[in-house]
Structure formats: structure tokens, C-alpha cells
Design a protein around this motif. Structure first.
Motif, mmCIF file in Angstrom:
data_model
loop_
_atom_site.group_PDB
_atom_site.id
_atom_site.type_symbol
_atom_site.label_atom_id
_atom_site.label_comp_id
_atom_site.label_asym_id
_atom_site.label_seq_id
_atom_site.Cartn_x
_atom_site.Cartn_y
_atom_site.Cartn_z
ATOM 1 N N TRP A 2 0.828 -1.210 0.000
ATOM 2 C CA TRP A 2 0.000 0.000 0.000
ATOM 3 C C TRP A 2 0.863 1.261 0.000
ATOM 4 O O TRP A 2 0.512 2.256 -0.630
ATOM 5 N N SER A 3 2.003 1.232 0.683
ATOM 6 C CA SER A 3 2.850 2.433 0.719
ATOM 7 C C SER A 3 3.520 2.692 -0.623
ATOM 8 O O SER A 3 3.883 3.829 -0.920
ATOM 9 N N ASN A 4 3.675 1.671 -1.453
ATOM 10 C CA ASN A 4 4.264 1.848 -2.783
ATOM 11 C C ASN A 4 3.264 2.391 -3.804
ATOM 12 O O ASN A 4 3.636 2.686 -4.935
ATOM 13 N N ARG A 5 2.022 2.506 -3.435
ATOM 14 C CA ARG A 5 0.957 3.076 -4.274
ATOM 15 C C ARG A 5 0.855 2.407 -5.642
ATOM 16 O O ARG A 5 0.673 3.052 -6.660
ATOM 17 N N THR A 10 1.700 3.409 6.698
ATOM 18 C CA THR A 10 2.034 2.150 6.022
ATOM 19 C C THR A 10 3.518 2.062 5.697
ATOM 20 O O THR A 10 4.039 0.968 5.495
ATOM 21 N N ALA A 11 4.197 3.194 5.678
ATOM 22 C CA ALA A 11 5.626 3.213 5.349
ATOM 23 C C ALA A 11 6.520 3.272 6.586
ATOM 24 O O ALA A 11 7.740 3.291 6.465
ATOM 25 N N ARG A 12 5.927 3.275 7.763
ATOM 26 C CA ARG A 12 6.712 3.376 9.005
ATOM 27 C C ARG A 12 7.672 2.210 9.157
ATOM 28 O O ARG A 12 7.400 1.113 8.698
ATOM 29 N N ASP A 59 10.557 -2.014 16.662
ATOM 30 C CA ASP A 59 10.766 -2.178 18.094
ATOM 31 C C ASP A 59 9.688 -1.505 18.929
ATOM 32 O O ASP A 59 9.714 -1.558 20.142
ATOM 33 N N ASN A 60 8.721 -0.884 18.303
ATOM 34 C CA ASN A 60 7.667 -0.147 18.989
ATOM 35 C C ASN A 60 6.320 -0.801 18.689
ATOM 36 O O ASN A 60 5.881 -0.823 17.534
ATOM 37 N N ALA A 61 5.643 -1.317 19.714
ATOM 38 C CA ALA A 61 4.367 -2.023 19.518
ATOM 39 C C ALA A 61 3.313 -1.124 18.880
ATOM 40 O O ALA A 61 2.561 -1.564 18.006
ATOM 41 N N PHE A 62 3.253 0.133 19.290
ATOM 42 C CA PHE A 62 2.248 1.040 18.738
ATOM 43 C C PHE A 62 2.577 1.431 17.294
ATOM 44 O O PHE A 62 1.675 1.635 16.484
ATOM 45 N N GLY A 63 3.865 1.508 16.972
ATOM 46 C CA GLY A 63 4.273 1.750 15.588
ATOM 47 C C GLY A 63 3.896 0.592 14.682
ATOM 48 O O GLY A 63 3.397 0.780 13.577
ATOM 49 N N ARG A 64 4.137 -0.639 15.155
ATOM 50 C CA ARG A 64 3.740 -1.833 14.379
ATOM 51 C C ARG A 64 2.234 -1.890 14.226
ATOM 52 O O ARG A 64 1.723 -2.250 13.169
ATOM 53 N N LEU A 65 1.522 -1.522 15.290
ATOM 54 C CA LEU A 65 0.059 -1.563 15.246
ATOM 55 C C LEU A 65 -0.498 -0.624 14.182
ATOM 56 O O LEU A 65 -1.317 -1.035 13.357
ATOM 57 N N VAL A 66 -0.073 0.625 14.166
ATOM 58 C CA VAL A 66 -0.632 1.573 13.205
ATOM 59 C C VAL A 66 -0.270 1.177 11.776
ATOM 60 O O VAL A 66 -1.072 1.348 10.848
ATOM 61 N N GLN A 70 0.262 -2.003 10.584
ATOM 62 C CA GLN A 70 -0.544 -3.160 10.184
ATOM 63 C C GLN A 70 -2.039 -2.827 10.151
ATOM 64 O O GLN A 70 -2.770 -3.297 9.281
ATOM 65 N N ALA A 71 -2.498 -1.993 11.076
ATOM 66 C CA ALA A 71 -3.913 -1.623 11.114
ATOM 67 C C ALA A 71 -4.299 -0.786 9.896
ATOM 68 O O ALA A 71 -5.391 -0.946 9.348
ATOM 69 N N SER A 72 -3.420 0.090 9.471
ATOM 70 C CA SER A 72 -3.703 0.899 8.280
ATOM 71 C C SER A 72 -3.830 0.013 7.052
ATOM 72 O O SER A 72 -4.753 0.174 6.249
ATOM 73 N N ALA A 73 -2.926 -0.951 6.912
ATOM 74 C CA ALA A 73 -3.019 -1.890 5.786
ATOM 75 C C ALA A 73 -4.287 -2.737 5.896
ATOM 76 O O ALA A 73 -4.975 -2.965 4.905
ATOM 77 N N ALA A 74 -4.604 -3.188 7.102
ATOM 78 C CA ALA A 74 -5.820 -4.006 7.295
ATOM 79 C C ALA A 74 -7.073 -3.202 6.952
ATOM 80 O O ALA A 74 -8.013 -3.742 6.349
ATOM 81 N N LEU A 75 -7.090 -1.941 7.321
ATOM 82 C CA LEU A 75 -8.250 -1.109 6.991
ATOM 83 C C LEU A 75 -8.393 -0.967 5.469
ATOM 84 O O LEU A 75 -9.488 -1.123 4.923
#
Length: 144
Positions: free
Chosen positions: A40-43, A79-81, A85-92, A94-99
């Protein structure tokens, strides 16, 4: 001796067909990876109209995310983050891609509403965020 030349050509022909058949599956039928944050980040594909690339994480997931993420963080940026090592960074990420997948991929296991709800519920702790990020990583990876 004249009969050995056509046999050798026939064997070479069979080998080349077998090699080409083996390669074609690898190069032409592989469809995995079309649901990942990187995809998704590669558009490569047009984003669903419900969630433009410029949509902010706050606008899409609700004001509850304001404590964890920048107010101006966009879905495209999330999606490009690269915050493994950061759980909240991984969450946003993966959640953005899932959405996006929930809008764009028929048969995706979660609806947009479910993705949004799970994200809000998982913001309570690092452990909850890490667990949901891992679940979403798996469904994003396995989606076609």
C-alpha cells in the motif's frame, strides 16, 4: 548414429519445456504481498475512495489515537513506518493496511468497522497493541 541426433534434440526439447513450466509459476502466478503495508505504501494500486492516502490516522481511527500518534500522521505515512521495536508503531502500520484491505479486498476477514474497533481497544497497553499488530500482520500477509 543418425537416429541419436533426433533423440538428443527431443530430450533437450523436453528439458526446456519442463524448465519453462517450473519458472512460469514462480514469475507469473505469484500474487502474495498485495495486502501488506509495503504494497500500500508503494501506491501500486489505487486506494479505496473511503480512505484517501491523505486521511489522517486520527480521522480514520478516531480521536482516541491522539495520545499515541501525531495528529497529522497520514495513512500513507503509517504504512511506510519502520518502527519494528515499537508495539504502537507496528500496530498503526498493520492496522492501516488491514483497513485498506477491508475496503479493497473481497473476503478479507475483518470489516472496516471491526478493524477500527480492534485498534481502539488495543491502545490500552503495549501488550494489547503488540498482540493485535501480530494478528493483523498475519492476515495482511496471507491475504490475496
Amino acid at each position: 548414429m543418425e537416429t541419436s541426433a533426433p533423440i538428443a534434440l527431443f530430450i533437450l526439447l523436453l528439458l526446456s519445456i519442463e524448465t519453462a513450466a517450473a519458472r512460469s509459476g514462480l514469475y507469473y502466478t505469484r500474487t502474495r504481498g498485495t495486502c501488506t503495508p509495503r504494497y500500500w505504501s508503494n501506491r501500486v494500486e489505487e486506494w479505496p475512495r473511503m480512505v484517501p492516502q491523505t486521511s489522517t490516522v486520527r480521522k480514520v481511527f478516531g480521536s482516541g489515537v491522539s495520545d499515541r500518534y501525531r495528529l497529522d500522521l497520514t495513512l500513507l505515512e503509517s504504512t511506510a513506518r519502520n518502527e519494528e521495536d515499537n508495539a504502537f508503531g507496528r500496530l498503526v502500520k498493520q492496522a492501516s493496511a488491514a483497513l485498506l484491505n477491508s475496503y479493497a479486498r473481497q473476503g478479507f476477514p475483518y470489516s472496516p468497522w471491526q478493524v477500527k474497533t480492534m485498534v481502539i481497544e488495543s491502545l490500552v497497553s503495549e501488550e494489547a497493541a503488540a498482540n493485535l499488530a501480530q494478528r493483523l500482520f498475519i492476515v495482511n500477509r496471507d491475504c490475496n
